[in-house]
Design a protein around this motif. Structure first.
Motif, PDB file in Angstrom:
ATOM      1  N   PHE A   3     -18.639  25.217  22.222  1.00 26.74           N
ATOM      2  CA  PHE A   3     -17.589  25.351  23.235  1.00 26.74           C
ATOM      3  C   PHE A   3     -16.257  25.605  22.550  1.00 26.74           C
ATOM      4  O   PHE A   3     -16.116  25.403  21.349  1.00 26.74           O
ATOM      5  CB  PHE A   3     -17.535  24.125  24.157  1.00 26.74           C
ATOM      6  N   GLY A   4     -15.293  26.073  23.342  1.00 32.28           N
ATOM      7  CA  GLY A   4     -13.945  26.277  22.835  1.00 32.28           C
ATOM      8  C   GLY A   4     -13.603  27.708  22.491  1.00 32.28           C
ATOM      9  O   GLY A   4     -12.514  27.977  21.986  1.00 32.28           O
ATOM     10  N   ILE A   5     -14.500  28.653  22.767  1.00 30.54           N
ATOM     11  CA  ILE A   5     -14.193  30.060  22.475  1.00 30.54           C
ATOM     12  C   ILE A   5     -14.196  30.850  23.781  1.00 30.54           C
ATOM     13  O   ILE A   5     -14.797  30.441  24.779  1.00 30.54           O
ATOM     14  CB  ILE A   5     -15.192  30.689  21.480  1.00 30.54           C
ATOM     15  N   ARG A   6     -13.518  31.984  23.735  1.00 32.36           N
ATOM     16  CA  ARG A   6     -13.478  32.867  24.891  1.00 32.36           C
ATOM     17  C   ARG A   6     -14.627  33.871  24.804  1.00 32.36           C
ATOM     18  O   ARG A   6     -15.069  34.223  23.722  1.00 32.36           O
ATOM     19  CB  ARG A   6     -12.141  33.599  24.938  1.00 32.36           C
ATOM     20  N   ARG A   7     -15.073  34.309  25.950  1.00 32.57           N
ATOM     21  CA  ARG A   7     -16.153  35.287  26.020  1.00 32.57           C
ATOM     22  C   ARG A   7     -15.806  36.532  25.198  1.00 32.57           C
ATOM     23  O   ARG A   7     -16.652  37.086  24.513  1.00 32.57           O
ATOM     24  CB  ARG A   7     -16.426  35.672  27.470  1.00 32.57           C
ATOM     25  N   SER A   8     -14.560  36.952  25.253  1.00 30.13           N
ATOM     26  CA  SER A   8     -14.143  38.150  24.512  1.00 30.13           C
ATOM     27  C   SER A   8     -14.311  37.953  23.000  1.00 30.13           C
ATOM     28  O   SER A   8     -14.659  38.891  22.281  1.00 30.13           O
ATOM     29  CB  SER A   8     -12.698  38.516  24.843  1.00 30.13           C
ATOM     30  N   GLU A   9     -14.078  36.741  22.498  1.00 33.15           N
ATOM     31  CA  GLU A   9     -14.271  36.460  21.076  1.00 33.15           C
ATOM     32  C   GLU A   9     -15.744  36.581  20.698  1.00 33.15           C
ATOM     33  O   GLU A   9     -16.082  37.144  19.654  1.00 33.15           O
ATOM     34  CB  GLU A   9     -13.778  35.052  20.735  1.00 33.15           C
ATOM     35  N   LEU A  10     -16.605  36.031  21.548  1.00 28.84           N
ATOM     36  CA  LEU A  10     -18.038  36.101  21.298  1.00 28.84           C
ATOM     37  C   LEU A  10     -18.524  37.550  21.325  1.00 28.84           C
ATOM     38  O   LEU A  10     -19.293  37.968  20.451  1.00 28.84           O
ATOM     39  CB  LEU A  10     -18.787  35.265  22.333  1.00 28.84           C
ATOM     40  N   ILE A  11     -18.044  38.325  22.279  1.00 30.48           N
ATOM     41  CA  ILE A  11     -18.442  39.738  22.369  1.00 30.48           C
ATOM     42  C   ILE A  11     -18.011  40.499  21.126  1.00 30.48           C
ATOM     43  O   ILE A  11     -18.788  41.268  20.557  1.00 30.48           O
ATOM     44  CB  ILE A  11     -17.885  40.373  23.655  1.00 30.48           C
ATOM     45  N   ARG A  12     -16.768  40.293  20.677  1.00 29.82           N
ATOM     46  CA  ARG A  12     -16.284  40.979  19.452  1.00 29.82           C
ATOM     47  C   ARG A  12     -17.135  40.601  18.245  1.00 29.82           C
ATOM     48  O   ARG A  12     -17.460  41.448  17.414  1.00 29.82           O
ATOM     49  CB  ARG A  12     -14.812  40.649  19.201  1.00 29.82           C
ATOM     50  N   TRP A  13     -17.492  39.308  18.124  1.00 28.55           N
ATOM     51  CA  TRP A  13     -18.325  38.856  17.008  1.00 28.55           C
ATOM     52  C   TRP A  13     -19.690  39.536  17.058  1.00 28.55           C
ATOM     53  O   TRP A  13     -20.166  40.057  16.059  1.00 28.55           O
ATOM     54  CB  TRP A  13     -18.466  37.334  17.050  1.00 28.55           C
ATOM     55  N   LYS A  14     -20.315  39.552  18.221  1.00 24.94           N
ATOM     56  CA  LYS A  14     -21.630  40.179  18.361  1.00 24.94           C
ATOM     57  C   LYS A  14     -21.582  41.664  18.000  1.00 24.94           C
ATOM     58  O   LYS A  14     -22.481  42.178  17.320  1.00 24.94           O
ATOM     59  CB  LYS A  14     -22.156  40.010  19.787  1.00 24.94           C
ATOM     60  N   HIS A  27     -16.289  27.706  16.308  1.00 22.70           N
ATOM     61  CA  HIS A  27     -16.201  27.052  17.609  1.00 22.70           C
ATOM     62  C   HIS A  27     -16.477  25.564  17.450  1.00 22.70           C
ATOM     63  O   HIS A  27     -17.038  25.122  16.454  1.00 22.70           O
ATOM     64  CB  HIS A  27     -17.164  27.681  18.623  1.00 22.70           C
ATOM     65  N   PHE A  28     -16.039  24.815  18.463  1.00 22.71           N
ATOM     66  CA  PHE A  28     -16.383  23.394  18.496  1.00 22.71           C
ATOM     67  C   PHE A  28     -17.874  23.285  18.696  1.00 22.71           C
ATOM     68  O   PHE A  28     -18.507  24.126  19.343  1.00 22.71           O
ATOM     69  CB  PHE A  28     -15.638  22.673  19.621  1.00 22.71           C
ATOM     70  N   TRP A  29     -18.457  22.210  18.154  1.00 22.87           N
ATOM     71  CA  TRP A  29     -19.907  22.105  18.119  1.00 22.87           C
ATOM     72  C   TRP A  29     -20.295  20.656  17.907  1.00 22.87           C
ATOM     73  O   TRP A  29     -19.710  19.963  17.084  1.00 22.87           O
ATOM     74  CB  TRP A  29     -20.365  22.980  16.966  1.00 22.87           C
TER      75      TRP A  29
END
Length: 103
Positions: A3-14, A27-29
């Motif tokens: 938790f703690g990340i934005r969807r846009s950050e996850l999409i850019r990483w992928k 991210h928090f975990w």
């Protein structure tokens, strides 16, 4: 649990992982197997040879790469996580997820 990340950050990483780039996502975990750890950095790359070299270059064992995942990655935790984020100039991720937990 992440938790703690934005969807846009996850999409850019992928997207970066799929392009074969070395990509960082912090991210928090929470995981009971790692008490006291509150964040993780996933260092991903679809080019497994490149990711294995990155691990060796950073003194990490590539045997711990999560290969079965659609997005191959190595989980960074603890002092090595902070060390690498600092060296890579990823101060936003460091400040948001790693340094803050000490307060």
């Amino acid at each position: 649990m992440a938790f703690g990340i934005r969807r846009s950050e996850l999409i850019r990483w992928k997207e970066a992982v799929e392009r074969g780039e070395i990509a960082y996502l912090t991210h928090f975990w929470l995981d009971p197997r790692f008490p006291g750890m509150r964040s993780v950095t996933k260092v991903g790359c679809s080019d497994l040879g490149r990711l294995a070299r990155w691990c060796r270059d950073n003194g990490l064992n590539p045997a711990y790469i999560h290969r079965r995942d659609r997005y191959p990655h190595f989980d960074l935790l603890g002092p090595k996580q902070a060390e690498i984020l600092k060296r890579e100039g990823l101060h936003d991720q460091l400040d948001r997820f790693v340094e803050r937990k000490r307060l």
